[in-house]
Design a protein around this motif. Structure first.
Motif, PDB file in Angstrom:
ATOM      1  N   ALA A 195      -9.768  -8.135   4.918  1.00  0.00           N
ATOM      2  CA  ALA A 195     -11.188  -7.949   5.243  1.00  0.00           C
ATOM      3  C   ALA A 195     -11.470  -8.297   6.701  1.00  0.00           C
ATOM      4  O   ALA A 195     -12.225  -7.590   7.388  1.00  0.00           O
ATOM      5  CB  ALA A 195     -12.052  -8.807   4.321  1.00  0.00           C
ATOM      6  N   VAL A 196     -10.869  -9.368   7.194  1.00  0.00           N
ATOM      7  CA  VAL A 196     -11.067  -9.763   8.588  1.00  0.00           C
ATOM      8  C   VAL A 196     -10.470  -8.719   9.524  1.00  0.00           C
ATOM      9  O   VAL A 196     -11.062  -8.388  10.564  1.00  0.00           O
ATOM     10  CB  VAL A 196     -10.439 -11.150   8.848  1.00  0.00           C
ATOM     11  CG1 VAL A 196     -10.617 -11.554  10.310  1.00  0.00           C
ATOM     12  CG2 VAL A 196     -11.058 -12.205   7.936  1.00  0.00           C
ATOM     13  N   LEU A 231      -5.877   2.048  11.381  1.00  0.00           N
ATOM     14  CA  LEU A 231      -5.305   0.813  10.829  1.00  0.00           C
ATOM     15  C   LEU A 231      -4.614   1.141   9.518  1.00  0.00           C
ATOM     16  O   LEU A 231      -5.247   1.578   8.565  1.00  0.00           O
ATOM     17  CB  LEU A 231      -6.392  -0.238  10.607  1.00  0.00           C
ATOM     18  CG  LEU A 231      -5.968  -1.503   9.814  1.00  0.00           C
ATOM     19  CD1 LEU A 231      -4.864  -2.266  10.565  1.00  0.00           C
ATOM     20  CD2 LEU A 231      -7.174  -2.403   9.548  1.00  0.00           C
ATOM     21  N   PHE A 232      -3.286   0.931   9.468  1.00  0.00           N
ATOM     22  CA  PHE A 232      -2.526   1.099   8.240  1.00  0.00           C
ATOM     23  C   PHE A 232      -2.541  -0.207   7.447  1.00  0.00           C
ATOM     24  O   PHE A 232      -2.216  -1.273   7.992  1.00  0.00           O
ATOM     25  CB  PHE A 232      -1.067   1.448   8.541  1.00  0.00           C
ATOM     26  CG  PHE A 232      -0.863   2.813   9.134  1.00  0.00           C
ATOM     27  CD1 PHE A 232      -1.024   3.948   8.360  1.00  0.00           C
ATOM     28  CD2 PHE A 232      -0.477   2.954  10.460  1.00  0.00           C
ATOM     29  CE1 PHE A 232      -0.821   5.210   8.897  1.00  0.00           C
ATOM     30  CE2 PHE A 232      -0.271   4.204  11.005  1.00  0.00           C
ATOM     31  CZ  PHE A 232      -0.450   5.343  10.220  1.00  0.00           C
ATOM     32  N   ILE A 233      -2.902  -0.131   6.175  1.00  0.00           N
ATOM     33  CA  ILE A 233      -2.794  -1.268   5.269  1.00  0.00           C
ATOM     34  C   ILE A 233      -1.678  -0.921   4.286  1.00  0.00           C
ATOM     35  O   ILE A 233      -1.859  -0.125   3.363  1.00  0.00           O
ATOM     36  CB  ILE A 233      -4.102  -1.531   4.498  1.00  0.00           C
ATOM     37  CG1 ILE A 233      -5.283  -1.658   5.460  1.00  0.00           C
ATOM     38  CG2 ILE A 233      -3.963  -2.770   3.619  1.00  0.00           C
ATOM     39  CD1 ILE A 233      -5.247  -2.872   6.350  1.00  0.00           C
ATOM     40  N   THR A 255     -12.639  -3.103  -2.925  1.00  0.00           N
ATOM     41  CA  THR A 255     -13.513  -3.970  -2.118  1.00  0.00           C
ATOM     42  C   THR A 255     -13.396  -3.636  -0.644  1.00  0.00           C
ATOM     43  O   THR A 255     -14.408  -3.579   0.086  1.00  0.00           O
ATOM     44  CB  THR A 255     -13.145  -5.449  -2.345  1.00  0.00           C
ATOM     45  OG1 THR A 255     -13.356  -5.777  -3.720  1.00  0.00           O
ATOM     46  CG2 THR A 255     -14.000  -6.361  -1.468  1.00  0.00           C
ATOM     47  N   TYR A 256     -12.200  -3.373  -0.192  1.00  0.00           N
ATOM     48  CA  TYR A 256     -11.951  -3.148   1.233  1.00  0.00           C
ATOM     49  C   TYR A 256     -12.344  -1.734   1.649  1.00  0.00           C
ATOM     50  O   TYR A 256     -12.781  -1.521   2.788  1.00  0.00           O
ATOM     51  CB  TYR A 256     -10.481  -3.457   1.540  1.00  0.00           C
ATOM     52  CG  TYR A 256     -10.111  -4.838   1.046  1.00  0.00           C
ATOM     53  CD1 TYR A 256     -10.549  -5.979   1.715  1.00  0.00           C
ATOM     54  CD2 TYR A 256      -9.398  -5.007  -0.140  1.00  0.00           C
ATOM     55  CE1 TYR A 256     -10.267  -7.250   1.243  1.00  0.00           C
ATOM     56  CE2 TYR A 256      -9.107  -6.269  -0.618  1.00  0.00           C
ATOM     57  CZ  TYR A 256      -9.545  -7.387   0.070  1.00  0.00           C
ATOM     58  OH  TYR A 256      -9.285  -8.638  -0.411  1.00  0.00           O
ATOM     59  N   ARG A 257     -12.238  -0.807   0.728  1.00  0.00           N
ATOM     60  CA  ARG A 257     -12.730   0.551   1.017  1.00  0.00           C
ATOM     61  C   ARG A 257     -14.248   0.545   1.176  1.00  0.00           C
ATOM     62  O   ARG A 257     -14.795   1.219   2.064  1.00  0.00           O
ATOM     63  CB  ARG A 257     -12.324   1.510  -0.103  1.00  0.00           C
ATOM     64  CG  ARG A 257     -10.827   1.799  -0.147  1.00  0.00           C
ATOM     65  CD  ARG A 257     -10.490   2.768  -1.270  1.00  0.00           C
ATOM     66  NE  ARG A 257      -9.066   2.945  -1.446  1.00  0.00           N
ATOM     67  CZ  ARG A 257      -8.298   3.782  -0.757  1.00  0.00           C
ATOM     68  NH1 ARG A 257      -8.857   4.545   0.177  1.00  0.00           N
ATOM     69  NH2 ARG A 257      -7.008   3.875  -0.995  1.00  0.00           N
ATOM     70  N   LEU A 261     -19.110  -0.296   7.205  1.00  0.00           N
ATOM     71  CA  LEU A 261     -18.959  -0.420   8.656  1.00  0.00           C
ATOM     72  C   LEU A 261     -18.823   0.939   9.341  1.00  0.00           C
ATOM     73  O   LEU A 261     -18.731   1.007  10.568  1.00  0.00           O
ATOM     74  CB  LEU A 261     -17.731  -1.293   8.974  1.00  0.00           C
ATOM     75  CG  LEU A 261     -17.829  -2.761   8.542  1.00  0.00           C
ATOM     76  CD1 LEU A 261     -16.482  -3.464   8.714  1.00  0.00           C
ATOM     77  CD2 LEU A 261     -18.902  -3.493   9.340  1.00  0.00           C
ATOM     78  N   GLY A 262     -18.791   2.008   8.546  1.00  0.00           N
ATOM     79  CA  GLY A 262     -18.708   3.348   9.107  1.00  0.00           C
ATOM     80  C   GLY A 262     -17.341   3.711   9.648  1.00  0.00           C
ATOM     81  O   GLY A 262     -17.230   4.570  10.531  1.00  0.00           O
ATOM     82  N   ILE A 263     -16.281   3.086   9.111  1.00  0.00           N
ATOM     83  CA  ILE A 263     -14.932   3.363   9.644  1.00  0.00           C
ATOM     84  C   ILE A 263     -13.965   3.730   8.521  1.00  0.00           C
ATOM     85  O   ILE A 263     -12.749   3.569   8.671  1.00  0.00           O
ATOM     86  CB  ILE A 263     -14.380   2.137  10.416  1.00  0.00           C
ATOM     87  CG1 ILE A 263     -14.338   0.897   9.497  1.00  0.00           C
ATOM     88  CG2 ILE A 263     -15.206   1.856  11.659  1.00  0.00           C
ATOM     89  CD1 ILE A 263     -13.576  -0.266  10.096  1.00  0.00           C
ATOM     90  N   GLU A 264     -14.489   4.238   7.397  1.00  0.00           N
ATOM     91  CA  GLU A 264     -13.603   4.542   6.268  1.00  0.00           C
ATOM     92  C   GLU A 264     -12.523   5.554   6.629  1.00  0.00           C
ATOM     93  O   GLU A 264     -11.420   5.537   6.065  1.00  0.00           O
ATOM     94  CB  GLU A 264     -14.413   5.028   5.060  1.00  0.00           C
ATOM     95  CG  GLU A 264     -15.175   6.329   5.263  1.00  0.00           C
ATOM     96  CD  GLU A 264     -16.576   6.115   5.786  1.00  0.00           C
ATOM     97  OE1 GLU A 264     -17.428   6.979   5.505  1.00  0.00           O
ATOM     98  OE2 GLU A 264     -16.817   5.104   6.477  1.00  0.00           O
ATOM     99  N   ASP A 265     -12.786   6.435   7.601  1.00  0.00           N
ATOM    100  CA  ASP A 265     -11.788   7.427   7.990  1.00  0.00           C
ATOM    101  C   ASP A 265     -10.726   6.855   8.915  1.00  0.00           C
ATOM    102  O   ASP A 265      -9.721   7.511   9.194  1.00  0.00           O
ATOM    103  CB  ASP A 265     -12.472   8.616   8.681  1.00  0.00           C
ATOM    104  CG  ASP A 265     -13.215   8.195   9.939  1.00  0.00           C
ATOM    105  OD1 ASP A 265     -13.755   7.063   9.974  1.00  0.00           O
ATOM    106  OD2 ASP A 265     -13.267   8.992  10.899  1.00  0.00           O
TER     107      ASP A 265
END
Length: 383
Positions: free
Chosen positions: A218-219, A233-235, A243-245, A251-255
């Motif tokens: 999350a951070v 960012l690769f997770i 939760t993280y999606r 935050l407007g950065i899902e893509d």
């Protein structure tokens, strides 16, 4: 020698399990009679290795932890091993490898920024109470001859929380297999990732690990949301992503966040990325961080990662003091935005990691085992 190794189960994705598998192979090759005490073991089948299944009560979790420890104790009493080497908090062992650190310290850090109700539930949760009870009993057991910590911070936590004599704690850093990738391999990996995930020339940031909550996913997402330049960012790893999606979407950065799940080709991500970001709340020594360095990635992590002891800020990475400070993490990323500087830091990271081989780890681990064996034999002759 008749040596018992204790671990709950084996999974090919677990760093501790891979460590134990290598140790099993090494001990067996030296002619020792190796016994594995575990709930299940699907690791390498090696000649001279015996498996002892532990019967447990699966539910609730606190009873599983206690019944596993009790089951191990019964097997140990029956078999009369020369040395018991445990990677779990159990009731009887000669050597304990504190690869998971101190559970009590993790609970302290887990509650950073949390309210009173959350803190109260943490410390009154039966599962946490069981772990703390086992941990305290183990560290204060006079029969425990030696403790292997995988970082100086881990050693200091054990001393501070449980009053253990420092002379009984031996720091043996984790080790990994050497890697010396050619530039052509990096180019191929970058191209493979570009094709699979439709990438352009964005800055590629990488996180590898399971336990998303503890290890700061999350951070990391909040930190990259502060960046202005193009990035992905690769997770990479096993964990629940919903939760993280949702956080990325808010935050407007899902893509810009790519959840890959666990990957057997994780080396492609190390080779094809630019910076390793690992803002963990608590990790005694992150193998993924050391692997990233070995593949030539500068890393950003926190003071609560044992690998931070290998980081020289601005030379081979950065260490953030507050694991919840996403602004500081974003600033560290910006400091490595210039490709030439970043590549130089990655080269320094690889040179640092090269010293921490699995061979070195096994050599230092065997030295502790041999020391305890010698002392037990001397005590037996003197009795």
């Amino acid at each position: 020698m008749k040596i018992a190794l204790v671990r709950q189960k084996y999974t090919p994705y677990g760093g501790a399990e891979r460590y134990m598998a290598r140790l099993v192979t090494c001990l067996a090759s030296e002619g020792h009679e190796v016994h594995i005490i575990a709930i299940s073991w699907e690791g390498p089948q090696t000649a001279g290795v015996n498996f002892h299944p532990v019967q447990i009560i699966k539910r609730p979790g606190w009873l599983k932890a206690l019944s596993f420890s009790q089951g191990c104790a019964k097997i140990i009493e029956q078999e009369r091993f020369d040395i018991v080497f445990s990677l779990e908090r159990t009731l009887h062992q000669d050597i304990y490898r504190a690869g998971d650190g101190c559970h009590q310290q993790w609970l302290i850090l887990k509650n950073l920024g949390k309210g009173s109700l959350h803190k109260a539930w943490t410390w009154l949760n039966p599962l946490q109470l069981a772990y703390i009870w086992l941990e305290r009993r183990m560290f204060t057991d006079p029969g425990l001859k030696a403790i292997i910590a995988n970082s100086q911070r881990g050693k200091e936590d054990i001393i501070r929380l449980y009053g253990v004599n420092p002379d009984r704690i031996h720091v043996v850093y984790n080790g990994i297999e050497p890697v010396n990738p050619e530039q052509s391999q990096r180019d191929r990996s970058r191209q493979m990732l570009a094709q699979e995930f439709a990438l352009g020339n964005e800055l590629r940031l990488l996180y590898v690990g399971s336990g998303f909550k503890r290890k700061g996913v999350a951070v990391a997402i909040r930190a990259v949301a502060r960046l202005k330049a193009p990035y992905r960012l690769f997770i990479v790893g096993k964990g629940r992503t919903s939760t993280y999606r949702r956080l990325a979407q808010r935050l407007g950065i899902e893509d810009k966040i790519i959840f890959t799940g666990p990957r057997k080709d994780v080396e492609q991500f190390y080779l094809g990325s630019d910076i390793f970001v690992f803002p963990t709340l608590y990790d005694p020594f992150s193998n993924a961080s050391l692997e990233a360095m070995a593949y030539g990635l500068p890393i950003i992590t926190t003071q609560y990662n044992g690998v931070a002891e290998l980081i020289h800020p601005g030379i081979n990475g950065f260490v953030v003091q507050d694991p919840l400070d996403d602004t500081a993490i974003a600033d560290c990323i910006l400091k490595m935005s210039e490709p030439t500087q970043r590549q130089l830091m990655g080269k320094q990271a690889a040179e640092t990691a090269a010293a921490f081989t699995m061979q070195r780890n096994l050599r230092e681990t065997l030295a502790v085992i041999n020391m305890i064996t010698t002392s037990k034999q001397f005590a037996s002759l003197s009795a």
